[in-house]
Every structure is written in structure tokens, then in C-alpha cells.
Design a protein around this motif. Structure first.
Motif, short mmCIF file in Angstrom:
data_model
loop_
_atom_site.label_atom_id
_atom_site.label_comp_id
_atom_site.label_asym_id
_atom_site.label_seq_id
_atom_site.Cartn_x
_atom_site.Cartn_y
_atom_site.Cartn_z
N UNK A 16 7.02 55.23 50.44
CA UNK A 16 7.55 56.44 51.07
C UNK A 16 8.11 57.40 50.02
N UNK A 60 7.15 48.78 44.65
CA UNK A 60 7.44 50.23 44.65
C UNK A 60 7.65 50.64 46.10
N UNK A 74 9.75 71.11 24.00
CA UNK A 74 9.81 69.80 24.66
C UNK A 74 9.45 69.91 26.14
N UNK A 121 6.81 57.77 46.84
CA UNK A 121 5.85 58.02 45.76
C UNK A 121 4.72 58.85 46.32
N UNK A 122 4.25 59.83 45.56
CA UNK A 122 3.11 60.62 46.04
C UNK A 122 1.85 59.79 45.89
N UNK A 123 0.85 60.13 46.71
CA UNK A 123 -0.45 59.46 46.60
C UNK A 123 -1.03 59.69 45.21
N UNK A 124 -0.77 60.86 44.61
CA UNK A 124 -1.28 61.16 43.27
C UNK A 124 -0.75 60.15 42.26
N UNK A 126 16.31 63.94 36.12
CA UNK A 126 14.96 64.40 36.41
C UNK A 126 13.85 63.66 35.67
N UNK A 134 17.46 63.08 26.23
CA UNK A 134 18.89 63.19 25.90
C UNK A 134 19.76 63.09 27.14
N UNK A 135 19.33 63.75 28.22
CA UNK A 135 20.10 63.72 29.47
C UNK A 135 20.15 62.30 30.02
N UNK A 160 22.54 60.17 28.06
CA UNK A 160 23.94 60.49 28.37
C UNK A 160 24.37 59.91 29.72
N UNK A 210 20.13 70.23 27.60
CA UNK A 210 19.36 69.50 28.62
C UNK A 210 18.60 70.52 29.48
N UNK A 253 -3.40 64.92 47.07
CA UNK A 253 -2.65 63.70 46.71
C UNK A 253 -1.23 64.02 46.27
N UNK A 298 16.98 70.46 32.26
CA UNK A 298 17.23 70.39 33.70
C UNK A 298 18.63 69.85 33.99
N UNK A 303 10.45 63.40 26.42
CA UNK A 303 11.35 64.05 25.47
C UNK A 303 12.26 65.06 26.16
N UNK A 304 11.69 65.77 27.15
CA UNK A 304 12.46 66.81 27.83
C UNK A 304 13.74 66.28 28.47
N UNK A 320 1.04 64.30 49.61
CA UNK A 320 1.00 63.22 50.59
C UNK A 320 1.69 62.01 49.98
N UNK A 321 2.49 61.30 50.78
CA UNK A 321 3.12 60.09 50.27
C UNK A 321 2.08 58.99 50.19
N UNK A 322 2.35 58.03 49.30
CA UNK A 322 1.47 56.87 49.19
C UNK A 322 1.43 56.12 50.52
N UNK A 323 2.57 56.12 51.26
CA UNK A 323 2.62 55.43 52.55
C UNK A 323 1.60 56.03 53.51
N UNK A 362 0.55 57.17 42.93
CA UNK A 362 0.06 55.84 43.32
C UNK A 362 -1.34 55.60 42.75
N UNK A 363 -2.22 56.59 42.93
CA UNK A 363 -3.60 56.43 42.47
C UNK A 363 -3.65 56.32 40.94
N UNK A 374 12.20 68.84 39.19
CA UNK A 374 13.31 69.73 39.48
C UNK A 374 13.50 69.94 40.99
#
Lengths: 338, 338
Positions: free
Chosen positions: B100, B97, A279, B102-105, B44, B65-66, B69, A194, A99, A196, B61-62, A102-105, B107-108, B28
Motif C-alpha cells: 500500500x 514490504x 547533487x 509502494x508504487x507499482x513502478x 526525503x 547529510x540530512x 543528521x 539540505x 505505474x 529538502x 547524495x542529495x 498506482x500502488x503495488x497493492x 515494485x516492478x 518532496x
């Protein structure tokens, strides 16, 4: 290669609730690393239908010739009715997929149009890929060696801005015939708080954090170093504490069985050194993807057997942040730094 | 920026079946371009909850701040129970949403754990993003100009291999302070018959195909040129036919209303020039992603209003392939080459 692929199939289907597994390779630029791992090749826009005893690659006309030239499995041409061909190739049993890859699509199309009985095998696929073979561990170690050499030879202040230093790192990777594991992070001054940060036009100040890894033959590396213009500052002290925690954590990994154990141990060590609560995670598995199995966190039961990890103790304050990141591999002889 | 964002919200929710829309920014290295488009910033691991009258960014939290800003919308900290916070922010109505992006993970998880009433707004989001503002068209034109300059100044045979020439292109992009729209394709000799060939150690032969685009300020470009060591060969003739088809197609775009019209017209032109039937689409929209709205194909009703397109007539034979790719923008005054 055939032996390696059949070993991977064996581990994937051992005790699995599905009899077929399905992997897609991405469009241009994108890659599905599980497709690469289980097919042994890297071709755009294809589908791998895998069973315990073998597999078949399905390819549209555009990628058919390339797939034939590269694939160890037989290749079938996908005509206009791809849905029907896919349903036929998968059969009526349960079909494992990842999952996360793979995209939700695609998921919705496979479920509704192809009427496949999909089973999310994300965890299982991760566990198979997470236990690295000797060849894989060696490929990661090679990528790690190149990254360390680049970072150790670096004089950040030869460059003017974050973006300039970032471009230099990318060119160094190209000179070493490597790809990037991820977009490098270069953060100077207060931007270092930050985790990332995206490198911009900020002029390099007294502290520069560089998070960088190259990819060699498909396998990733991931390191972070901080550079200080002045010695003995509170910034440098916090960094040296992170480096010490990294060393202590690496030395005590034999005490840990899973991702949770690593997370708890790292929390203890951060507290012992009086650093703020983290964090972000203490690290992650590294492989064909830079964030790979196992997950390191309080809820993770992911096994450390055969794992390659990036460990990244860090401390973020109001005006700056520091992080030290290095890599370790779990081999039959125990843990070693790479 | 506020005016631009409210205009984008207005177009997204006009006639929509959902009252809230949900966008995530990637981990990332990954990016969700719709998050960037509708939030006006690039941070991110955040989530944008959008309504007709405004929006809010949710950040762990990670990245908190970014996000504070960078974001034009207010930013809320995600605590340990992110699912609950997300459900609260989205309310009880239908939530649009992009399947295309969003991952299936994810979405589920949103469906099962957060119990959101998800509506796939992929088409609608594409259509909003597909109609470019003057500023966006200008950003794409700037990226296109740099790419054309790099390709026109290129002498492929100064480099030894596909991979060497590919590295040179990447360095040229960095020298122009640009990112890449996608991994460049460099294919020599018979490798040119694979539309998405991965550059390797093949020594540059008499024909070199280069598919390359830079990304400037987030916006992509996409061009293909073929280079020939000898003039007047059958390979060069096929390439010049593709170039001519590109010109004819660009000139006749005012006859086309949607993606289907462009596909049918291109088929006619390829047949007129006695080139083989195409094995990939005649082109695609270009924007924050290199493959953007509108889709160009026999089934596509996607509108061409305000579109920026890459058109890529091509011909693939047994021993070689050729492709000419250029870009056009649909402005109020009509179509123009960029």
C-alpha cells in the motif's frame, strides 16, 4: 471540455500498444492527476476506463452521486463484485496504466484477481500530459505569477523561525485562494545545505532559503529564492551565480531538444561559474504535479515540446547551500519566462 | 528512541516469513509513514533496510547529510548503481514490504532489476503500527483535543462560502502549529449528501457539514460535526440520531474483538434508529495516517488491541447528508473517548 478530452484520448492511443487505459482517483486527500487529466473531473475513489472513442467512470455507491454530478463521461455504479465489473469494462485487450500513479497493492490485485493484461504506459501518459495546451500553460503561468508576487513581497526577518515563516507562506497561499504545490521548504543558516530541509524551530539567521509554489485550478508552480541580511557575502555571491546560470540556461534552451540536452548544458554552465557538481537534477517539468514530465537528466530522452519547466541551479557547500529556481514555458513562439 | 525502535523491529519480525524489510520515504511532500515509524526519522528519498537486530538507511547524495543528521541507524551513501547496493543490503532472503506504500513502478523495478524476493507484508506492518504505544496514543489524543477545540469554537456562518470556511480551518490549524490530517471537507446544503465533497464557492446554507482533523507531531485526528442554523429540523434530528449511535457504539466496543464485530454492531444500531443502510464504512483506525489499521468492515479480522479509531455514523438522503464523527482509544483500562 468534450473536444479537449477527445484530443487527449487521441494522443494517448495514437500508436499505443494498448486499446484500453485505466486511471484511478485517490482516496480522501490523495489525487491521481492522470484521472483528473483524462476525465476532466476530480472525484474521490473512482476508476476511469478509457478507449479511443470514449470512456466510462466506475464509482462505488459512496461517490456515485458526486461522480454523476461532475463527470463528462457516463458513470456506472460499482456493486459488491467490483473486480468482475472492472474486468468486463476493460475487455480482453491490453490495458495501459501508469505505474507511478498506482500502488503495488492495486497493481497486484488487478493482475491476480481481475486478470487484466496490464501494460505500463507511464512514459506515454507522461508525454501526453507533458505537452501543455494553451489553457494549461496559462493556468501554470497564473500560479507562477501569484508565487512570484508572494516571494517578492516577502521580508523573512519579520518572522522568528523557519516554521513561523513557513506558516506565513501557507496563509498567503490561502489568501490568494490557492492550494500548495508541495510543502514549502524554509531553511536558514546551515540548514540551507539540505536541499529538502523540513522547516523547524531554528531562529532565522543571515541566510534564508525559501522553496515555495502555489497551485491554482489544479496547476502547480515552483520557485526558490534566497534572502540575505548582509550584502556582498560569499553566500550571496554563490546565489547570484546560480541566478546568472538560470538566465544563461533559459536563454540557451532553444539549443536543447530533450531532457539530456538540458542536463548537459547546465553541467557546463555550473562548471564555467566554478560551482560544485550538482547533487540534484537541474530541474523538472511542472504541470498538474510539481514533478511532471519531462525528466531532466543525463539519461532522459523526454521531449521538450510544449513543456513547462522549473530550472533550479544550486550550489551546496559545507556550511550553507543556495538555489535559484524559476520557471519557463515552451510555446510555439519559443521559450519564455513565466 | 533505540528501545522503541527495537521493540517495533521485534514485533515486525516475530513469526514473519521474511528476514529483511524494506521501507522508502517519499519524494518532496510525500511521506511513507512506515519509513518514519520504523526509522524514527523523516527524511526525503531514502530507503530503510531493516533486520531483527538493526537496520541501515541508504541515501542518495542529495539527502545524505540530512539523513546522517536525523537517523538513529547508520547511513550509507547510494552511488550511481543504487540497484546493486540495494540488492547487497537486502541479501538473498525474503524481503517484506508494504504494497500500500509502494508504487507499482518501484515494485516492478525492485522485482525485475534488483531481483529481490518480495513478500507483501502490508497486513503485518499494519498490525504492528495499529497497536499504539502509550506515547503514540497520547500524541493522537493531543491532536484530537486541538481539533475538538477548533470545531467547538466554530461559527460557520461568520464565513460566506464553503471555500472560505475551509481556508479558515486551515489557518486555525497553522495557528495551533499543526499540519492537516487531510484536506478538510466543508459541504453545505445539498452538497452534504456527497461524503467526500470538495469545498467550492457555494454560499453557506442552513446546514454545514465539516470533516476536519489536525496532525500533531506526525499523528492524525479525524472529526465530523454538522452545524444547523435552525433547530428541530429533520436534518438536525438525523444528525442527533448519528450522535446517539456514536455514543452507543463507543459504549459497546468492549463487546467487539475485531473490525467485523464493529461493522456488524454499527449496522444493528443504524437499523434500530431507522437510518438508511450506510454507503461508507463506520470508521477506521487512526495513527500516522488518517486511514490506518484496523480496517472496520464485514470482512475485517483486524484486531482492536491498542487501536485508536474514528467512528463516523452517517445518514445520506436525497437532498442532504449528516455525519457525526468522534475518536476512541483502546487502552489497557478499556475504551475511552479522546
Amino acid at each position: 471540455m468534450e473536444g479537449r478530452l477527445s484530443e487527449r484520448r487521441r494522443r494517448l492511443f495514437s500508436g499505443a500498444s494498448f486499446s484500453t487505459a485505466l486511471f484511478f482517483s485517490g482516496a480522501i486527500g490523495g489525487e491521481s492527476e492522470s484521472f483528473r487529466y483524462f476525465s476532466g473531473c476530480s472525484v474521490d475513489g473512482c476508476c476511469l476506463v478509457l478507449r479511443k472513442n470514449g470512456g466510462v467512470v466506475l464509482a462505488y455507491e459512496m461517490n456515485y452521486k458526486a461522480a454523476r454530478a461532475a463527470s463528462h463521461y457516463s458513470v456506472r455504479l460499482l456493486g459488491p463484485d467490483a473486480t468482475k465489473a472492472l474486468r468486463k469494462a476493460c475487455g480482453r485487450g491490453k490495458v495501459g496504466f501508469s505505474s507511478a500513479e498506482m500502488s503495488a497493492a492495486r497493481y497486484l490485485a488487478l493482475k491476480k484477481r481481475a486478470k487484466l493484461k496490464l501494460v505500463d504506459a507511464y512514459e506515454k501518459i507522461g508525454a501526453v500530459r507533458g505537452r501543455k495546451s494553451r489553457e494549461e500553460a496559462a493556468a501554470i503561468a497564473a500560479a507562477a505569477k501569484i508565487t512570484r508576487r508572494i516571494l517578492e513581497g516577502l521580508d523573512p526577518w519579520k518572522h522568528r523561525t523557519e516554521a513561523g515563516l513557513c506558516a506565513h507562506l501557507k496563509i498567503r497561499a490561502l489568501e490568494e485562494s490557492c492550494a500548495l504545490s508541495y510543502e514549502p521548504i524554509v531553511a536558514t543558516g546551515a540548514n540551507s545545505r539540505f536541499p529538502h530541509h523540513t522547516p523547524g524551530n531554528a531562529k532565522l539567521a543571515d541566510i534564508v532559503l525559501v522553496d515555495f509554489g502555489v497551485k491554482k485550478d489544479g496547476y502547480c508552480s515552483d520557485f526558490t529564492r534566497c534572502y540575505f541580511r548582509k550584502k556582498g557575502t560569499k553566500e550571496e555571491k554563490a546565489y547570484l551565480a546560480c541566478k546568472e546560470i538560470f538566465g544563461e540556461l533559459a536563454a540557451r534552451l532553444p539549443e536543447c531538444r530533450n531532457g539530456r540536452d538540458v542536463a548537459l548544458l547546465s553541467e557546463k554552465l555550473l562548471a564555467k561559474h566554478k560551482l560544485p557538481a550538482p547533487i540534484h537534477s537541474i530541474g523538472h517539468g511542472v504541470g498538474l504535479e510539481v514533478h511532471d514530465y519531462p525528466h531532466l537528466g543525463r539519461k532522459s530522452t523526454d521531449s521538450l515540446e510544449g513543456a513547462v519547466l522549473a530550472l533550479e541551479p544550486a550550489a551546496y557547500f559545507k556550511s550553507f547551500g543556495v538555489r535559484f529556481e524559476g520557471m519557463v514555458a515552451n510555446t510555439k513562439g519559443g521559450w519564455k519566462l513565466i
